[in-house]
Design a protein around this motif. Structure first.
Motif, PDB file in Angstrom:
ATOM      1  N   VAL A 179       0.841  -1.199   0.000  1.00 38.07           N
ATOM      2  CA  VAL A 179       0.000   0.000   0.000  1.00 38.07           C
ATOM      3  C   VAL A 179       0.877   1.250   0.000  1.00 38.07           C
ATOM      4  O   VAL A 179       2.007   1.243   0.487  1.00 38.07           O
ATOM      5  N   GLY A 180       0.325   2.338  -0.556  1.00 38.41           N
ATOM      6  CA  GLY A 180       1.024   3.607  -0.579  1.00 38.41           C
ATOM      7  C   GLY A 180       0.035   4.738  -0.791  1.00 38.41           C
ATOM      8  O   GLY A 180      -1.154   4.507  -1.012  1.00 38.41           O
ATOM      9  N   GLY A 181       0.546   5.969  -0.731  1.00 40.07           N
ATOM     10  CA  GLY A 181      -0.306   7.139  -0.860  1.00 40.07           C
ATOM     11  C   GLY A 181      -0.163   8.027   0.365  1.00 40.07           C
ATOM     12  O   GLY A 181       0.267   7.566   1.431  1.00 40.07           O
ATOM     13  N   ALA A 182      -0.527   9.289   0.220  1.00 36.32           N
ATOM     14  CA  ALA A 182      -0.301  10.290   1.270  1.00 36.32           C
ATOM     15  C   ALA A 182      -0.807   9.902   2.660  1.00 36.32           C
ATOM     16  O   ALA A 182      -0.102  10.100   3.651  1.00 36.32           O
ATOM     17  N   PRO A 183      -2.030   9.362   2.796  1.00 35.63           N
ATOM     18  CA  PRO A 183      -2.519   9.058   4.149  1.00 35.63           C
ATOM     19  C   PRO A 183      -2.029   7.720   4.710  1.00 35.63           C
ATOM     20  O   PRO A 183      -2.297   7.394   5.870  1.00 35.63           O
ATOM     21  N   CYS A 184      -1.300   6.956   3.912  1.00 27.93           N
ATOM     22  CA  CYS A 184      -0.854   5.632   4.359  1.00 27.93           C
ATOM     23  C   CYS A 184       0.391   5.724   5.242  1.00 27.93           C
ATOM     24  O   CYS A 184       1.216   6.620   5.076  1.00 27.93           O
ATOM     25  N   THR A 185       0.512   4.784   6.146  1.00 24.04           N
ATOM     26  CA  THR A 185       1.673   4.671   7.020  1.00 24.04           C
ATOM     27  C   THR A 185       1.984   3.188   7.222  1.00 24.04           C
ATOM     28  O   THR A 185       1.178   2.326   6.861  1.00 24.04           O
ATOM     29  N   GLN A 186       3.118   2.917   7.836  1.00 25.56           N
ATOM     30  CA  GLN A 186       3.437   1.532   8.170  1.00 25.56           C
ATOM     31  C   GLN A 186       2.411   0.991   9.156  1.00 25.56           C
ATOM     32  O   GLN A 186       2.025  -0.176   9.107  1.00 25.56           O
ATOM     33  N   ARG A 187       1.972   1.856  10.064  1.00 28.76           N
ATOM     34  CA  ARG A 187       0.970   1.452  11.050  1.00 28.76           C
ATOM     35  C   ARG A 187      -0.330   1.025  10.361  1.00 28.76           C
ATOM     36  O   ARG A 187      -0.966   0.050  10.761  1.00 28.76           O
ATOM     37  N   TRP A 188      -0.717   1.764   9.311  1.00 27.26           N
ATOM     38  CA  TRP A 188      -1.922   1.425   8.557  1.00 27.26           C
ATOM     39  C   TRP A 188      -1.760   0.073   7.864  1.00 27.26           C
ATOM     40  O   TRP A 188      -2.659  -0.768   7.904  1.00 27.26           O
ATOM     41  N   GLU A 199       6.694   4.556   1.234  1.00 25.64           N
ATOM     42  CA  GLU A 199       6.462   5.997   1.394  1.00 25.64           C
ATOM     43  C   GLU A 199       6.563   6.735   0.063  1.00 25.64           C
ATOM     44  O   GLU A 199       5.874   7.716  -0.168  1.00 25.64           O
ATOM     45  N   ASP A 200       7.431   6.258  -0.825  1.00 27.63           N
ATOM     46  CA  ASP A 200       7.603   6.896  -2.128  1.00 27.63           C
ATOM     47  C   ASP A 200       7.965   5.847  -3.173  1.00 27.63           C
ATOM     48  O   ASP A 200       8.056   4.649  -2.875  1.00 27.63           O
ATOM     49  N   ALA A 201       8.176   6.316  -4.405  1.00 30.12           N
ATOM     50  CA  ALA A 201       8.421   5.380  -5.507  1.00 30.12           C
ATOM     51  C   ALA A 201       9.714   4.591  -5.331  1.00 30.12           C
ATOM     52  O   ALA A 201       9.769   3.394  -5.615  1.00 30.12           O
ATOM     53  N   ALA A 202      10.763   5.257  -4.849  1.00 28.21           N
ATOM     54  CA  ALA A 202      12.036   4.568  -4.662  1.00 28.21           C
ATOM     55  C   ALA A 202      11.899   3.443  -3.644  1.00 28.21           C
ATOM     56  O   ALA A 202      12.422   2.336  -3.826  1.00 28.21           O
ATOM     57  N   GLU A 203      11.168   3.715  -2.563  1.00 30.78           N
ATOM     58  CA  GLU A 203      10.959   2.682  -1.546  1.00 30.78           C
ATOM     59  C   GLU A 203      10.064   1.575  -2.080  1.00 30.78           C
ATOM     60  O   GLU A 203      10.236   0.398  -1.734  1.00 30.78           O
ATOM     61  N   ALA A 204       9.119   1.933  -2.936  1.00 28.62           N
ATOM     62  CA  ALA A 204       8.230   0.924  -3.525  1.00 28.62           C
ATOM     63  C   ALA A 204       9.029  -0.095  -4.329  1.00 28.62           C
ATOM     64  O   ALA A 204       8.743  -1.293  -4.294  1.00 28.62           O
ATOM     65  N   VAL A 205      10.040   0.378  -5.038  1.00 31.67           N
ATOM     66  CA  VAL A 205      10.893  -0.531  -5.806  1.00 31.67           C
ATOM     67  C   VAL A 205      11.614  -1.491  -4.872  1.00 31.67           C
ATOM     68  O   VAL A 205      11.630  -2.714  -5.089  1.00 31.67           O
ATOM     69  N   LYS A 206      12.203  -0.954  -3.814  1.00 29.79           N
ATOM     70  CA  LYS A 206      12.934  -1.790  -2.846  1.00 29.79           C
ATOM     71  C   LYS A 206      12.017  -2.821  -2.199  1.00 29.79           C
ATOM     72  O   LYS A 206      12.378  -3.991  -2.053  1.00 29.79           O
TER      73      LYS A 206
END
Length: 215
Positions: A179-188, A199-206
């Motif tokens: 999951v991702g997007g402005a209101p999302c968090t690890q807690r969510w 949190e962002d595209a670079a992290e999404a790749v990882k």
């Protein structure tokens, strides 16, 4: 230096919603041998992130957001074509969508572009996609990862609905979810039972690569 100028012009083309300039910059970058991933990550994507921040602060409005997203797509199509000509071993398959009720897809577009550069096949369902359609297409395409984006607090519950629907249909163990997007968090992500949060595209790749390695 040509490289720095091109990255700056790529960013400016997005901020000014100038499709003709964006396409010209992308072609020039390739003509002088620049890495298309770098142009995408450090040029065009920077402009898109700025536009997204401005939209969040109410300094630009939805028409500009949509137009800049379209400019980004035209430029990245050229860069992606160059990336795809390289001999990249396929590592897996990811389905990605903006959830139902949410028309924002700028962040998702960046994720799609960067994930593709890593040899991951991407099925992009676009925006405002219902949970049942996401599941149907994930099964149909036999994907490894389902990624969803939500930019609004009113649509974030669709990510929870997706997790619930996957469990209800006995499919939760078949796919990894992100999951991702402005209101999302690890807690969510932890709360709804998603496998990863980016949190962002670079992290999404990882995170996508890590999920594939773990499967």
């Amino acid at each position: 230096m040509n490289k720095d100028r091109i990255l700056e012009e790529a960013k400016e083309a997005i901020l000014k919603c100038d499709a003709q300039k964006a396409v010209a910059v992308a072609r020039e970058a390739l003509s002088i041998g620049m890495d298309p991933v770098e142009v995408l990550s450090n040029g065009f994507s920077v402009g898109i992130r700025i536009i997204g921040d401005l939209f969040g602060r109410g300094e630009v409005f939805l028409p500009e957001l949509i137009l800049s997203s379209q400019v980004m797509k035209e430029a990245t199509a050229i860069l992606e074509a160059a990336i795809e000509t390289k001999d990249t071993k396929k590592k897996g398959k990811m389905l990605i969508a903006t959830v139902e009720g949410d028309v924002h897809d700028i962040g998702k577009g960046i994720v799609v572009s960067l994930v593709k550069t890593q040899g991951i096949e991407v099925i992009d369902l676009g925006r405002e996609v219902p949970a049942h359609t996401i599941i149907e297409k994930a099964v149909e395409n036999d994907v490894d990862i389902i990624g969803t984006s939500a930019l609004l607090t009113t649509t974030i519950m669709e990510q929870k609905k997706l997790e619930e629907e996957l469990r209800r249909h006995g499919l939760r163990d078949r796919f990894k979810t992100m999951v991702g997007g402005a209101p999302c968090t690890q807690r969510w992500a932890d709360r709804i039972g998603a496998d990863a949060y980016a949190e962002d595209a670079a992290e999404a790749v990882k995170k996508a690569l890590a999920l594939l390695d773990a499967s």
